[in-house]
Every structure is written in C-alpha cells, then in structure tokens.
Design a protein around this motif. Structure first.
Motif, PDB file in Angstrom:
ATOM      1  N   LYS A   3       0.630  -1.247   0.214  1.00  0.00           N
ATOM      2  CA  LYS A   3      -0.211  -0.073   0.101  1.00  0.00           C
ATOM      3  C   LYS A   3       0.718   1.255  -0.048  1.00  0.00           C
ATOM      4  N   PHE A  46      -5.107   1.404  -3.193  1.00  0.00           N
ATOM      5  CA  PHE A  46      -5.649   0.981  -2.250  1.00  0.00           C
ATOM      6  C   PHE A  46      -7.126   0.939  -1.845  1.00  0.00           C
ATOM      7  N   GLN A  49      -7.348  -2.607  -4.616  1.00  0.00           N
ATOM      8  CA  GLN A  49      -6.543  -3.970  -4.307  1.00  0.00           C
ATOM      9  C   GLN A  49      -7.368  -4.990  -3.527  1.00  0.00           C
ATOM     10  N   PRO A  50      -8.253  -4.446  -2.344  1.00  0.00           N
ATOM     11  CA  PRO A  50      -9.040  -5.457  -1.835  1.00  0.00           C
ATOM     12  C   PRO A  50      -9.894  -6.285  -2.608  1.00  0.00           C
ATOM     13  N   MET A  51     -10.350  -5.783  -3.667  1.00  0.00           N
ATOM     14  CA  MET A  51     -11.288  -6.631  -4.682  1.00  0.00           C
ATOM     15  C   MET A  51     -10.348  -7.333  -5.709  1.00  0.00           C
ATOM     16  N   ASP A  53      -7.560  -8.576  -4.833  1.00  0.00           N
ATOM     17  CA  ASP A  53      -7.237  -9.576  -4.037  1.00  0.00           C
ATOM     18  C   ASP A  53      -8.380 -10.806  -3.867  1.00  0.00           C
ATOM     19  N   ALA A  54      -9.273 -10.368  -3.630  1.00  0.00           N
ATOM     20  CA  ALA A  54     -10.446 -11.495  -3.503  1.00  0.00           C
ATOM     21  C   ALA A  54     -10.851 -11.993  -4.852  1.00  0.00           C
ATOM     22  N   MET A 295     -18.181  -5.119  -1.467  1.00  0.00           N
ATOM     23  CA  MET A 295     -16.932  -4.643  -0.834  1.00  0.00           C
ATOM     24  C   MET A 295     -16.477  -3.048  -1.083  1.00  0.00           C
ATOM     25  N   TYR A 296     -16.826  -2.776  -2.512  1.00  0.00           N
ATOM     26  CA  TYR A 296     -16.863  -1.340  -2.852  1.00  0.00           C
ATOM     27  C   TYR A 296     -17.161  -0.477  -1.824  1.00  0.00           C
ATOM     28  N   GLN A 299     -15.733  -0.906   1.808  1.00  0.00           N
ATOM     29  CA  GLN A 299     -14.606  -0.201   2.051  1.00  0.00           C
ATOM     30  C   GLN A 299     -14.236   1.087   1.637  1.00  0.00           C
ATOM     31  N   ASN A 300     -15.039   1.545   0.575  1.00  0.00           N
ATOM     32  CA  ASN A 300     -14.682   2.798   0.042  1.00  0.00           C
ATOM     33  C   ASN A 300     -15.764   3.616   0.246  1.00  0.00           C
TER      34      ASN A 300
END
Ligand code: FE
Length: 349
Positions: A3, A46, A49-51, A53-54, A295-296, A299-300
């Motif tokens: 990150k 950042f 990235q979480p999406m 990674d999923a 997730m969007y 997280q955002n």
C-alpha cells in the motif's frame, strides 16, 4: 507495505509511474497468458486492491497494477499494440469518455456484464463500464448551520445569504467541472454561469485544497458549508487526524433542478491491445458481481451500481441517495463548456 509503495508512487504522480513502470512491464510481458491480468489505474491502489485480492483468491489469476495520476491514456496510445495493459480504471465519466475517444479501448459485452450494470452506467457498445457511484454532497457545520437552514439544492449555494460562508476546491478539478456541467445540462449555459458567479461570490476563501480540506476548514471555523464527495465522510471518520473534521459536519444530499443529487462514477474499460483478454473479462465480471460491489461499498463508501447490492451501514446512516436522472454522457459532453465557464467567471482567482 505494498500500500505504502503505491501511495508514494501516487504522490510523485506520472514520474513515479515511469519509475515503477519498466520493472512491472518487464514482469508483465514475461507472463502474458500465464494467469495474469494487467491494470493501468488512475484510482489509488488501496481503493481497488481488496477487490483484486478477492478475485485472485477466487480464480488464481494475478492482478498487476500500474498506478499514475495522469498520462495513462497517453501511455496506452504510445504503446499501441504492444501495450501490456488489459484494463484501465479511472474515476469520472469524463475520463472514461476520454479513454474511449482516444481509441485505446475495446468493446466488450457479455451476458453477465450487461445484466449486472444498468444501461445508464455503461457505454452503449461496452467500451466502458461503471463500477461505483459517488454523490457530490454538501457538508454543513453542525455548530453554525441548522438542519432547517442548510441548503437543500446546489442552486441555493448561489443565494447571497451564504456570502462568505462556503469553501470549495478549485473550479477546474474534475469533480467541480462535472457538477458545473450538470448545471449546464439542467439549466442552460446562461443560468449555469449566473449560478457559478453566485457560488464564487459566496466563497469564504480562494478555492484551494481537496474535498477533505474543505471540511477541515469548516471544523476550524473558516466556513460553514462545503462541497465534497460522499465517501470522504467515511474516509475521514476512519482517519485518526481527520475524525474531528468529520465530527464538525453533517451530510446533506442536495438536489439539482429539483431532481436528485449529482453523481459521478468510477469505472473500467478493456484496452484494445489487451494481451490477456479472457482474464480481463473475467475480472470485469467479478467486479460487477455482488461480492465485489458490496466490498466497494463497505471499504470505500461508494454506492454500488448493481441493483439490490446492500450499501455500507455508514452510507445508509448518512441519508438516502436519490440520484440526478440526467444522463451522465450528456454531462460528460458539457465538460468543455463547464471548463470555459470556470475560466470566464474567474472561479479560481
Ligand atoms: Fe476522490
């Protein structure tokens, strides 16, 4: 750690992209068609990235990201058919359209993409797809603006009763340009100009800083009202230093022309040169699925574009978003006119 590297790259903008570029590209070219997909992103890593990674956990396909604040479309043009990039990610309908107009995108349509993304949030031939919706809202001082008094519309921001009480960022920033373009779309250029002059004359200070800096200014008593994207409320609440700024304000969802709140989108486009097209389409479909959409939001603090996906609790607590129904591509088409108005009224002076 990852990150941090990307955040630093962001700070140095295009230069950093060039610095991190060659290594990443070399790695990418070596691995074309071997379970990877390459992303050029104007969105900070950042945020996506979480999406990604999923997606990798789900499919085993690795996602390589090159981030830059500007110049990615130009880079795609220069690289032409040899570009390693499969997808481009950006915010703002204008930037999505720019990518399309530059000829670097390819149309893609799958049953899943068109079923998931409403027609209003995708290019008619599939040259880009919206992923999230963000509302441009008003932040009002808890101490100095009562809920009854708070402006209920963008139009009211030009009312002389707000003289010396409003803070905004520069008028030529994409977020402000899109709002001004939406005003032109609804009211015509003449009325939009009068509005922009009115807003300008109500500013407490010369336009400066980002959306969060305006809320900070409210917390410090410099102004009472600001304009900012809705997700910054959540981001500030999660930030040790900025928590107090967010605590000083409450969100208001203003209407434009009595319709709804001005929204914009973030989105993605498949590149013309895409060497890993199958993986790219798989990632596109994944991001329009319920899991990634939720997730969007969580997280955002952005709004899902896919119908029926639950919004983050914070978004629900902020109030109900009723979005402006004006077609976003019409707003995008008026951006050049909006830029001219910003200059004409000397908004940033
Ligand atoms: Fe933003």
């Amino acid at each position: 750690m990852r990150k941090r590297t990307f955040a630093l790259a962001g700070a140095a903008a295009g230069l950093a992209a060039l610095l991190i570029g060659p290594g990443v590209i070399a790695q990418q070219q070596a691995s074309v068609n071997s379970g990877e997909v390459n992303v050029y992103s104007y969105r900070q890593p950042f945020l996506i990235q979480p999406m990604f990674d999923a997606f990798t956990r789900d499919t085993g396909v690795k996602v390589n990201v090159v981030f830059a604040k500007k110049g990615l479309v130009e880079r795609l043009k220069q690289e032409g058919r040899n570009s390693p990039a499969d997808l481009i990610f950006t915010v703002d309908i204008g930037r999505l359209n720019d990518a399309y107009d530059s000829g670097v995108t390819a149309p893609v349509e799958t049953a899943q993409l068109t079923a998931n993304i409403p027609a209003a949030f995708r290019q008619a031939d599939g040259h880009w797809y919206g992923l999230t919706q963000r509302a441009r809202i008003i932040y009002a001082s808890k101490d100095r603006v009562s809920k009854d008094d708070a402006p209920k519309s963008y139009e009211e921001l030009a009312d002389p009763k707000w003289a010396g009480r409003i803070c905004t960022r520069a008028g030529n920033h994409v977020y402000q340009v899109a709002l001004t373009a939406a005003m032109i779309a609804h009211h015509g250029e003449e009325k939009a100009e009068a509005w922009l002059r009115g807003l300008k004359s109500n500013l407490a200070r010369k336009p400066q800083g980002n959306d969060r800096a305006q809320v900070k200014a409210i917390s410090e008593g410099e102004c009472d009202i600001s304009l900012g994207n809705n997700y910054y409320f959540g981001l500030m609440l999660q930030n040790k230093e900025q928590f107090a700024w967010a605590q000083a304000v409450y969100p208001v969802f203003p209407t434009i022309d009595d319709t709804g709140t001005h929204v914009n989108i973030s989105g993605m486009a498949l590149t013309k040169a895409s060497p890993n097209r199958d993986n790219a389409v798989m990632l596109m479909e994944f991001l329009t699925g319920d899991l990634a959409q939720q997730m969007y939001s969580e997280q955002n603090f952005e709004y899902p574009v896919v119908a029926g996906v639950p919004q983050a609790g914070l978004l629900r607590s902020m109030g109900e978003l009723k979005a402006d129904t004006m077609a976003l591509d019409r707003v995008a088409a008026l951006r050049a006119d909006a830029f001219k108005l910003v200059d004409k009224v000397g908004y940033n002076d």
